[in-house]
Design a protein around this motif. Structure first.
Motif, mmCIF file in Angstrom:
data_model
loop_
_atom_site.group_PDB
_atom_site.id
_atom_site.type_symbol
_atom_site.label_atom_id
_atom_site.label_comp_id
_atom_site.label_asym_id
_atom_site.label_seq_id
_atom_site.Cartn_x
_atom_site.Cartn_y
_atom_site.Cartn_z
ATOM 1 N N LYS A 167 -3.742 2.351 3.877
ATOM 2 C CA LYS A 167 -2.597 1.676 4.511
ATOM 3 C C LYS A 167 -3.147 0.584 5.421
ATOM 4 C CE LYS A 167 1.370 2.583 7.563
ATOM 5 N NZ LYS A 167 2.301 1.701 6.824
ATOM 6 N N ASN A 183 -2.195 10.020 1.697
ATOM 7 C CA ASN A 183 -1.653 9.866 3.046
ATOM 8 C C ASN A 183 -2.779 9.517 4.011
ATOM 9 O OD1 ASN A 183 -0.510 10.295 5.666
ATOM 10 N ND2 ASN A 183 1.045 11.582 4.744
ATOM 11 N N ASN A 193 2.312 3.107 0.532
ATOM 12 C CA ASN A 193 1.895 3.146 1.932
ATOM 13 C C ASN A 193 2.162 1.841 2.673
ATOM 14 O OD1 ASN A 193 0.975 5.796 1.873
ATOM 15 N ND2 ASN A 193 -1.078 5.204 1.199
ATOM 16 N N TRP A 223 6.157 5.110 3.723
ATOM 17 C CA TRP A 223 4.797 5.551 3.412
ATOM 18 C C TRP A 223 4.586 7.048 3.664
ATOM 19 C CZ3 TRP A 223 1.415 7.580 7.078
ATOM 20 C CH2 TRP A 223 1.799 7.447 8.412
ATOM 21 N N ASP A 224 5.299 7.595 4.631
ATOM 22 C CA ASP A 224 5.127 9.023 4.944
ATOM 23 C C ASP A 224 6.385 9.820 4.627
ATOM 24 O OD1 ASP A 224 3.486 11.097 5.794
ATOM 25 O OD2 ASP A 224 4.238 11.015 7.855
#
Length: 853
Positions: A661, A630, A361, A366-367
């Motif tokens: 994050k 997430n 993250n 990160w996504d």
């Protein structure tokens, strides 16, 4: 009539044929059918590298898959008819081919227990990881067996492939010289988009072309003109490989060229091999140059890559999960009880979401939903388990053994077939070998399968004892059974093609909706037609997102106290709810579908509609279940809580997202807005400055500080904070955007426009940004009265494997691996309009203010 036309003809006298011939007794009609199959095979190899759909903004790989599907469908129908014209056939059945067939069966078995059969079998467009694609690969591997009896057509296929490769390499070189707009055909918007697939696929294609050219120069007594042509193709491939700068391809090509160079120098004395002197000179020159260039890029690839990048304006790095990260994902899959058959073909992204390391993250990825791991083989062990992975490796071991027998233990010497065997075996080994260090694209895997089949065809001539006679219809009972099989094959092929063509048409409509639809009704109409052709949750989710955006716009601009406006909003909400619920039903394991459904309920909850709040929270919980690391879903919960006035819960969810994050811009922005709304700006500024002393290299904290300082009307310090954030992250679009607003509020219009123009380069489709630039340029800018709970721009997130914005910090965790040699040009941002010293001064100013306070 004395003879039943529906019963295959039986001939008892076998004609004398060449060893390894695919049939034993064929009449004129049968010969014509076989010729048609052979010419389709030849054409397919020649067209595969270059076929694409002009004016279509979609993966070139899907068009190649469809081309192969149609060609194979025709071949299956013709082969079914051919079976009815003969009573036996002679062909090879290598062990490696049987192993690959078994592997394909395992992928389908894994698909049935995966929990998402449609994604595992065919996906959205027959992705290279799907079971359907592996079946297609097996059929492509079988296709060259039709060439066992024809040397002429085999050489035609190789020549056609060479011409196709030359055209592709020249085309890419011209685009590198004249720019991405040159001959883009509306399908290739950048230099890294190519007809062969991804940019690294182009490097692999260049590498295999070089190797095939060197093998041809070494084994065929060519005329000087042909030799010069091959040397030219080799040069073109080297240039293209230098532009891409794929380290592993350099290593493979360099090693092979060095090996051939040493062999050519020593063959007259050690191996007693008398080759034509002109061929030897050409090979020695070609191998020496190739080895030297490869060595140069292996030793100084970063420097040379940077220099070439300056000329052709390409800085490209593809990033994949590291081997360690992939092994961790596989281990988690096995620990979850899926050791034997894996999580399912084409479902690595699901496993990645569930089991990825939270440290990811803190990177640009990160996504990112990686659809594959560090290599194809490592991915297969995760998706099809121990059984599928072991069979895939055994297939390659069987291929190596078959090549050893064919080239070193052949029973019959035929210089032509020996050349075909050497060429195809080398190409197949090169392409399949990259499955252990990379994830080859559609075209590379199909070419690997084709060259594998061509190798099998050559083995029929070099190893005649391996040729088997397969009885088809030796009597009437078998004849009727064969007719049944043929009818089923034809009907099944027709039905499959019908379904696959509909799937392709649906994808075309989806692409058209995404790129050309200008109104919500047009967008909805296209996606409705797409879902009617092929039920894909992507279509439904995209449609639902469009209606959610319309809901947001209506809630901000419409007078909802009027009944007609309420009814209009309700109609949009009902459509959004219907589409999102259907998307969840089609793929419950996709957290994005649950998130879209939560967004619909969140909007309804802010309007105080029934149980919408509870359902929004339930949908977010489902999304978090399938994507637990997430932070985005915690942020959505925080935004929902903020909208309904539950500040305490909103702050709790913000804290949860920041634990996952720490540099999450959206979460910090929302936290700042909550502090501003609560009147705690001064306290929040002190807290943020204290955090900066602990995280001095975190640009998002400077961004948060800038938002708070701007709200406190301390514009000079806010500007310094934003500039400090940009100094640490030159790609920080939101920091630049708010810096521009601060400049505007300080009557520094030129500096504001300078920042906005920089942002426009990467956010050219953002309507809010474009509107602001237009207002500033026309002198009609009006400062906003209140801020939204979300920043104006979205965080930069890389797509699967895309590292064009990569910085060294993105791979510091060891969870990601850059596949291309990173040049220094990627580590800096040439678009930054302010000097590095000025940005450093801004960082110093903010840091000093932190220390003093």
């Amino acid at each position: 009539m004395s003879e039943n036309v529906f019963i295959p003809k039986m001939k008892h006298k076998e004609e004398e044929k060449e060893p390894g011939e695919i049939r034993s007794s064929v009449d004129v009609a049968g010969k014509n059918i076989l010729s048609a199959i052979q010419y389709i095979t030849v054409a397919l190899l020649g067209l595969l590298p270059v076929v694409f759909m002009p004016k279509l903004f979609m993966s070139a790989g899907y068009t190649k898959v469809m081309t192969v599907f149609v060609a194979l469908g025709v071949v299956v129908v013709l082969a079914s008819l051919l079976m009815l014209r003969q009573h036996k056939m002679r062909t090879v059945t290598p062990l490696s081919l049987l192993l690959f067939g078994t592997f394909v069966l395992v992928t389908f078995a894994s698909s049935t227990i995966s929990g998402d059969v449609q994604d595992a079998v065919r996906g959205s467009f027959f992705e290279p990881q799907s079971a359907g694609f592996w079946l297609l690969t097996l059929l492509v591997m079988l296709l060259p067996l039709s060439l066992q009896s024809s040397k002429l057509l085999t050489i035609k296929s190789i020549i056609l492939y060479a011409l196709s490769a030359s055209v592709l390499l020249v085309y890419m070189l011209l685009r590198s010289v004249f720019g991405a707009e040159f001959m883009s055909f509306g399908a290739f918007s950048s230099l890294t988009a190519t007809p062969i697939g991804g940019f690294n696929d182009l490097a692999m294609f260049s590498g295999v072309t070089i190797i095939m050219a060197l093998v041809t120069l070494a084994q065929l007594p060519l005329k000087p003109l042909a030799q010069y042509a091959l040397l030219g193709v080799t040069g073109l491939a080297l240039v293209q490989l230098a532009i891409v700068n794929f380290f592993m391809v350099w290593l493979a090509v360099g090693f092979f060229a060095l090996l051939m160079f040493v062999f050519q120098v020593s063959k007259d004395t050690i191996f007693k091999n008398d080759a034509p002197s002109n061929a030897s000179r050409s090979v020695i020159v070609a191998t020496a140059v190739t080895a030297s260039v490869s060595l140069a890029f292996l030793v100084a690839g970063d420097y040379l890559g940077a220099k070439i990048g300056e000329v052709v304006q390409v800085n490209y790095v593809e990033v994949r999960p590291s081997l360690e990260a992939t092994i961790n994902i596989t281990r988690a899959v096995y620990d979850n009880g899926d050791a034997m058959l894996g999580v399912g073909p084409n479902r690595f992204a699901d496993a990645w979401r569930l089991y990825k390391d939270p440290a990811i993250n803190n990177t640009l990825f990160w996504d990112t939903e990686f659809t594959a791991g560090g290599s194809l083989v490592a991915t297969i062990f995760a998706t099809t388990g121990v059984l599928g992975g072991a069979l895939f490796v055994l297939f390659h071991l069987g291929l190596l053994y078959a090549g050893y027998r064919m080239l070193l233990r052949h029973q019959q010497r035929d210089s032509y077939w020996y050349y075909v065997a050497s060429l195809s075996f080398t190409a197949a080994c090169f392409l399949w070998g990259f499955a252990y260090v990379y994830v080859p694209g559609v075209a590379m895997l199909l070419l690997a399968a084709f060259f594998t089949g061509l190798m099998f065809a050559a083995s029929a001539a070099l190893l005649p004892k391996s040729v088997r006679t397969i009885s088809l219809a030796s009597n009437q009972s078998r004849g009727f059974a064969l007719m049944t099989v043929a009818i089923l094959a034809i009907v099944g092929t027709a039905a499959t093609l019908y379904s696959v063509v509909h799937q392709y048409q649906a994808h075309l409509l989806y692409v058209e909706a995404s790129t050309e639809a200008t109104t919500l009704d047009a967008f909805d109409d296209l996606l409705t037609k797409a879902i009617g052709l092929y039920k894909d949750d992507r279509f439904l989710a995209a449609n639902a997102q469009a209606y959610v955006a319309e809901m947001n716009a209506m809630m901000q601009t419409r007078d909802l106290s009027k009944e007609e406006e309420q009814q209009a909003l309700l109609a949009v909400a009902e459509r959004a709810l219907d589409q999102s619920e259907r998307a969840v039903q089609l793929d419950q394991s996709n957290p994005r579908n649950h998130a879209v459904l939560a967004a619909v309920y969140a909007n309804l909850a802010s309007l105080k509609v029934g149980p919408a709040l509870a359902r929004a929270e339930s949908s977010l919980a489902d999304a978090q279940h399938f994507d637990p690391t997430n932070p985005g879903y915690h942020l959505m919960a925080a935004q929902l809580a903020a909208r309904i006035g539950d500040v305490e819960k909103a702050q709790s969810e913000i804290d949860a997202s920041l634990k996952l994050k720490r540099n999450y811009t959206e979460a910090l922005y929302l936290a700042a807005q909550l502090d501003i709304a609560a009147g705690d700006v001064a306290s929040a500024i002190e807290t943020t400055r204290s955090i900066i002393t602990l995280e001095p290299q975190n640009p998002t904290r400077y961004f948060q500080l800038g938002v708070l300082l701007a709200a406190n009307n301390d514009l000079d310090q806010a500007i310094a904070a934003y500039r400090a954030a940009i100094a640490l992250d030159t790609q920080y679009a939101n920091a630049r955007y708010l810096l521009a607003l601060a400049y505007l509020n300080s009557n520094r219009t030129d500096e504001a426009l300078s920042q906005l123009y920089v942002i426009k380069e990467t956010n050219g489709e953002n309507q809010e940004l474009l509107g602001l630039i237009e207002q500033v340029e026309s002198g009609t800018y009006v400062p906003p009265t209140e801020a939204e709970i979300t920043p104006p721009l979205s965080d930069v997130v890389a797509t699967d494997g895309d590292g064009e914005l990569l910085t060294p910090s993105d791979i510091a965790s060891g969870l990601l691996t850059p596949l291309n040699t990173m040049s220094t040009a990627i580590e800096t941002d040439a678009r930054a309009d302010e000097s590095a010293s000025a940005e450093s001064d801004a960082t110093t100013d903010v840091t000093e203010s932190v220390d003093t306070e």
